[in-house]
Write a protein that holds these residues in place. Structure first.
Motif, PDB file in Angstrom:
ATOM      1  N   ALA A  69       0.836  -1.207   0.000  1.00 52.84           N
ATOM      2  CA  ALA A  69       0.000   0.000   0.000  1.00 52.84           C
ATOM      3  C   ALA A  69       0.869   1.256   0.000  1.00 52.84           C
ATOM      4  O   ALA A  69       1.804   1.366   0.799  1.00 52.84           O
ATOM      5  N   PRO A 127      -3.977   3.707   5.135  1.00 51.83           N
ATOM      6  CA  PRO A 127      -5.393   3.727   4.748  1.00 51.83           C
ATOM      7  C   PRO A 127      -6.288   4.473   5.725  1.00 51.83           C
ATOM      8  O   PRO A 127      -7.443   4.769   5.404  1.00 51.83           O
ATOM      9  N   TYR A 128      -5.788   4.765   6.917  1.00 48.30           N
ATOM     10  CA  TYR A 128      -6.592   5.450   7.927  1.00 48.30           C
ATOM     11  C   TYR A 128      -6.281   6.947   8.027  1.00 48.30           C
ATOM     12  O   TYR A 128      -6.958   7.666   8.759  1.00 48.30           O
ATOM     13  N   ARG A 132      -8.510  10.135   2.271  1.00 47.66           N
ATOM     14  CA  ARG A 132      -7.760   8.888   2.430  1.00 47.66           C
ATOM     15  C   ARG A 132      -7.481   8.262   1.066  1.00 47.66           C
ATOM     16  O   ARG A 132      -8.309   8.353   0.157  1.00 47.66           O
ATOM     17  N   CYS A 133      -6.350   7.608   0.938  1.00 57.73           N
ATOM     18  CA  CYS A 133      -5.931   6.989  -0.326  1.00 57.73           C
ATOM     19  C   CYS A 133      -6.856   5.814  -0.662  1.00 57.73           C
ATOM     20  O   CYS A 133      -6.939   4.837   0.093  1.00 57.73           O
ATOM     21  N   SER A 162      -4.902   2.435  -1.253  1.00 60.50           N
ATOM     22  CA  SER A 162      -4.436   1.831  -0.001  1.00 60.50           C
ATOM     23  C   SER A 162      -5.583   1.161   0.740  1.00 60.50           C
ATOM     24  O   SER A 162      -5.434   0.065   1.295  1.00 60.50           O
ATOM     25  N   ARG A 163      -6.735   1.797   0.747  1.00 63.00           N
ATOM     26  CA  ARG A 163      -7.888   1.200   1.414  1.00 63.00           C
ATOM     27  C   ARG A 163      -8.384  -0.035   0.645  1.00 63.00           C
ATOM     28  O   ARG A 163      -8.864  -0.990   1.247  1.00 63.00           O
ATOM     29  N   TYR A 202      -5.846  -2.840   1.693  1.00 65.50           N
ATOM     30  CA  TYR A 202      -6.101  -3.305   3.054  1.00 65.50           C
ATOM     31  C   TYR A 202      -7.482  -3.951   3.174  1.00 65.50           C
ATOM     32  O   TYR A 202      -7.700  -4.792   4.046  1.00 65.50           O
ATOM     33  N   PRO A 229     -11.120  -0.481   6.543  1.00 63.95           N
ATOM     34  CA  PRO A 229     -11.332  -0.592   5.097  1.00 63.95           C
ATOM     35  C   PRO A 229     -11.846  -1.972   4.713  1.00 63.95           C
ATOM     36  O   PRO A 229     -11.258  -2.993   5.074  1.00 63.95           O
TER      37      PRO A 229
END
Length: 274
Positions: A32, A36-37, A61-62, A65-66, A69, A222
């Motif tokens: 990632a 993600p947070y 938030r990306c 990445s989320r 995850y 996520p």
């Protein structure tokens, strides 16, 4: 069987896709590009860039990445649901198909009762009684779906319970547990593998649906279904936020279904003998 399976190009492609998805989820912390947070309101709804390849959501938030995850809860919870469901269904199906009589009558009447109600309505009812929690969602799915497996596995067990190898095992004094675990369970293992592979797509879709409805994985964790829930209000202004998890769910569910079809073809005795 394995040779026939790996000769199927579609099966190989699906296995590669699922392995790539699983490994991406396992090594999410290394793959990632962002946390993600991590919230960044100043960058909300940002477009794709080197830092945020799929852009950002309403909290900055990306999305990528989320997504990465989100593989963990989506696949892990689906696998746990499937293991619990097929485990309970196998035990009940073995007992009903082998012992017959009162044991079969009690189990099959319970199966009829469970299958007489719409599965989703029962899941909602169980979650409403026990509370909104991922563990309760898994428990509800297992309690509802096991009956379908029990009926299918009972039918398969009945095909083998009077075969010569089982009758011989009884004649030499083998115990019931030995016969169930050493003869009948291996005999139906291939059918169980096909059922599980075909149905795990249902588990992925069900977990995502419940999370979308707010009954499964809760924010800010996520998860693909939860991400769809967050994106529904910005579907027109930031479509990538909804398209990305939606496509991921479709690809994973389709991969499991196509793999199940290939596995069923590989295990088909008519095909094996041809």
């Amino acid at each position: 069987m394995w040779k026939r399976l790996f000769q199927n190009k579609m099966a190989v492609v699906m296995i590669v896709i699922l392995l790539m998805v699983a490994l991406t989820g396992i090594f999410a912390s290394w793959i990632a590009p962002n946390d993600p947070y991590e919230n960044d309101i100043l960058n909300k709804f940002a477009g794709g860039s080197r830092q945020f390849p799929l852009g950002t959501d309403q909290l900055g938030r990306c999305i990528l990445s989320r997504m990465i995850y989100g593989i963990r809860p989506t696949l892990f919870l689906s696998l746990v649901t499937m293991v619990g469901t097929i485990g309970l269904g196998t035990i009940m199906g073995l007992l009903a198909g082998y012992f017959r009589g009162p044991v079969e009558e009690v189990i099959m009447r319970a199966v009829d009762v469970m299958m007489s109600f719409p599965s989703q309505i029962m899941v909602f009812a169980v979650v409403a009684l026990l509370g909104i929690d991922v563990r309760n969602v898994i428990m509800a799915n297992v309690l509802i779906k096991w009956a379908w497996y029990a009926r299918m596995i009972r039918t398969n067990v009945m095909k083998y319970r009077d075969r010569n190898f089982v009758l011989y095992s009884r004649c030499i004094g083998s115990g019931e547990t030995f016969i169930l675990t050493r003869h009948l369970l291996p005999s139906i293992a291939s059918e169980m593998a096909v059922l599980a592979t075909l149905d795990i797509g249902w588990a992925v879709l069900n977990i995502s649906t419940l999370s979308f409805l707010g009954l499964g994985v809760q924010a800010p964790t996520p998860e693909w279904g939860a991400m769809l829930n967050e994106a529904k209000n910005v579907m027109t202004t930031n479509p990538v936020q909804m398209i990305a998890p939606g496509v991921a769910i479709v690809v994973v569910v389709a991969a499991f279904n196509l793999l199940g079809d290939a596995l069923r073809d590989a295990l088909d005795p008519k095909e094996v003998l041809s």
